[in-house]
Design an enzyme around this catalytic site. Structure first.
Site, PDB file in Angstrom:
ATOM      1  CB  ILE A   1      -9.239  17.168-147.702  1.00 23.68           C
ATOM      2  CG1 ILE A   1      -9.134  16.221-148.915  1.00 23.68           C
ATOM      3  CG2 ILE A   1      -9.053  16.412-146.379  1.00 23.68           C
ATOM      4  CD1 ILE A   1      -7.796  15.532-149.056  1.00 23.68           C
ATOM      5  CG  PHE A   2     -12.032  22.747-145.144  1.00 25.75           C
ATOM      6  CD1 PHE A   2     -11.707  23.478-146.274  1.00 25.75           C
ATOM      7  CD2 PHE A   2     -12.567  23.444-144.058  1.00 25.75           C
ATOM      8  CE1 PHE A   2     -11.909  24.850-146.345  1.00 25.75           C
ATOM      9  CE2 PHE A   2     -12.782  24.820-144.109  1.00 25.75           C
ATOM     10  CZ  PHE A   2     -12.456  25.502-145.255  1.00 25.75           C
TER      11      PHE A   2
ATOM     12  N   GLY B   1     -27.944  26.299-140.052  1.00 21.08           N
ATOM     13  CA  GLY B   1     -28.165  26.624-141.462  1.00 21.08           C
ATOM     14  C   GLY B   1     -29.548  26.204-141.928  1.00 21.08           C
TER      15      GLY B   1
ATOM     16  CB  CYS C   1     -11.523  28.944-148.711  1.00 26.25           C
ATOM     17  SG  CYS C   1     -10.904  30.598-148.479  1.00 26.25           S
TER      18      CYS C   1
ATOM     19  CE  LYS D   1     -26.283  29.923-140.168  1.00 26.10           C
ATOM     20  NZ  LYS D   1     -25.494  29.281-139.089  1.00 26.10           N
TER      21      LYS D   1
ATOM     22  N   GLY E   1     -18.622  29.342-147.607  1.00 20.09           N
ATOM     23  CA  GLY E   1     -18.784  27.996-147.062  1.00 20.09           C
ATOM     24  C   GLY E   1     -18.598  26.967-148.152  1.00 20.09           C
TER      25      GLY E   1
END
Ligand code: NAP
Ligand code: MG
Length: 486
Positions: free
Chosen positions: A387-388, A212, A289, A179, A232
């Site tokens: 924060i990404f 998801g 990440c 997925k 994730g």
């Protein structure tokens, strides 16, 4: 020119099919927000079909299960050839769907062949042990594929994550249902087409685009899925671990991001430390990440370092990801852009000093200025949460002892780094920091040979490296009686 979109359906049993519901969803370009394509939206009914196909392909008498392991490796090597053949196109597609700067996307697809071949080479080296035991018997172990694997992908490195998970599962002899993230389904579909072209039998690889909450949940709850591998957010990782135990007991591998500390000692070479620290947090718009999102700088060089870091951040060119001179593209979507801008506001409100950046760039696409905060303390939200985004938080410390404690004072434990010219300092830090990956005088440097993964809430299990196939295998012990006399 926009790359051609060749595949938008679901991929089940080596065929392209519509979702049973007939539904589709949009995938958009983060660069200008325009709709790139409408993609079939799979849900539980489609996941069920895909798992059925993957189960048939895993039957003991199937072509895949009866295949010589070396032949399995050869098919994966053929796939590596095809990925290399299409590397330029795949890089363009990744950049278009994700907003990754084209240079980085081409770097990923350009080195993908090497990564695929490394994992492919493990396919025919999976073997058990013979074990001497007491008594009139001997034991041996068989290492066998776990079964149907559900592979749930993030949007930040769609191709790399697809390859890590799918190649390892296939090298081990498993079958898979993938997925992709809702934001970035296109490259997973293109790669599935290449796996078919390489000769992977039907049912071995299936791709269900979707959300998801529907497709992902159906996969993690499906009783015939033996294992889930997920990359994730920590939040969803915890849901997946629970779901994995709800109906059957799925094996789980989780890679859940982090709040990785990078330490700069006052004996460090700042000509290296400043650009590496910037690269560590601004690369791919901070959507990494292992991003060096807690930068600890020793008090004796703090002001000098902050000045250099601000100058570096100001020099970063933000813009169209396909422009070869651009270093920073857009965030993946509007929601992520707003989330990052929200963190920047929190940083200001909680008393961190905004040194540069902090705003959206323009009003088309989802761009954010490279942002630097100084005077950050450990209790601020920007020092605690992932924060990404392109936000560098610079914290001050005095001693090595102190910074190791502060670096470890988090639930995360993915990566860490240190810049120092003192070997003792480096060895003490690498030994005591709680992380799955540690860099010394470099950052983000890795290869398919190096195990990758986290400790604590950053997840468990390792991808890449020789042991990467183990989580896709079960060990079966066989004990055979020996007659007492010949
Ligand atoms: P996410 O929600 O964790 O999504 C990752 C994948 O899991 C997507 O394919 C997602 O589907 C799927 N998913 C979501 N909920 C699920 C559920 N209940 N069961 C099964 N699958 C599920 O990540 P995100 O929302 O895209 O990003 C949020 C944050 O996650 C980021 O801000 C960042 O902090 C972190 N993140 C970390 C990494 C990493 O490399 N570790 C990568 C991406 C994001 P959808 O497509 O519907 O979301
Ligand atoms: Mg999500």
């Amino acid at each position: 020119m926009a790359p051609e979109i060749k595949y938008t359906k679901l991929f089940i049993d080596n065929e392209w099919v519509d979702a049973k519901s007939g539904k589709t969803f949009e995938t958009r370009s983060p660069h200008d927000g325009a709709v790139i394509a409408r993609v079939a939206e799979g849900d539980k009914a489609d996941v069920n079909e895909a798992v059925k196909a993957a189960r048939r392909a895993f039957h003991r008498n199937s072509e895949w299960r009866l295949m010589d392991a070396s032949q399995r490796g050869r098919i994966l090597n053929k796939f590596a050839d095809l990925v290399e053949r299409d590397a330029e196109y795949l890089g363009q597609l990744e950049s278009y769907d994700n907003g990754m700067v084209l240079n980085l996307a081409q770097l990923v697809t350009g080195s993908a062949g090497k990564s695929i071949r490394y994992i492919a080479s493990l396919a025919d080296k999976i073997q058990g042990d013979t074990i001497p035991i007491d008594g009139e018997a001997f034991s041996y172990t068989l290492k066998q594929p776990v079964g149907v694997c559900g592979l749930i992908l993030p949007w930040n490195f769609p191709i790399a994550m697809f390859l890590n998970k799918v190649m390892t599962a296939l090298a081990a002899g498993c079958t898979v249902v993938i997925k992709p993230a809702e934001q970035t389904p296109l490259t997973a579909l293109a790669l599935a087409a290449l796996l078919k072209e390489a000769g992977v039998p039907k049912g071995v690889v299936n791709v269900i685009n979707g959300y998801g909450e529907t497709a992902g949940v159906a996969l993690t709850h499906h009783p015939h899925v033996a294992k889930i591998s997920f990359t994730g957010s920590a939040e969803v990782g915890k849901l997946i671990q629970q779901a994995a135990g709800a109906r059957n007991l799925k094996r789980v591998t989780l890679e859940l991001g982090g709040k990785s500390p990078l330490v700069v000692m006052d004996d460090a070479d700042l000509n290296l430390a400043v650009p590496y620290a910037a690269h560590g947090v601004f690369s791919h718009q901070g959507q990494v990440c292992v991003a060096a999102s807690r930068l600890y700088v020793q008090s004796t060089i703090y002001d000098k370092f902050v000045e250099a870091a601000v100058n570096f951040a100001k020099s970063i060119k933000v813009g169209n990801p396909t422009d070869a001179t651009v270093q920073q593209g857009p965030q993946v979507d509007e929601e992520m852009m707003n989330k990052v801008l929200g963190y920047i506001e929190r940083g200001k409100k909680e008393g961190a000093k905004l040194m540069t950046g902090g705003k959206r760039v323009g009003s088309t696409g989802f761009f954010i200025e490279p942002t630097v905060f100084a005077g950050v303390s450990d209790d601020m939200t920007i020092a605690k949460e992932e924060i990404f985004g392109p936000v560098q938080s610079i914290l001050k410390f005095d001693t090595l002892e102190e910074v190791i404690d502060r670096a470890n004072d988090t639930n995360y434990g993915l990566a860490a780094g240190i810049f120092t010219t003192n070997i003792n300092t480096a060895l003490q830090f690498t030994k005591h920091v709680e992380a799955g990956v540690v860099w010394v005088n470099t950052y983000l440097f890795t290869g398919p040979q190096c195990p990758f993964g986290g400790v604590k809430d950053s997840g468990y299990g390792r991808e890449n490296g020789i042991q990467s196939v183990d989580p896709y295998l079960e060990v079966k012990t066989v004990t055979v009686a020996l007659p007492k006399k010949l």
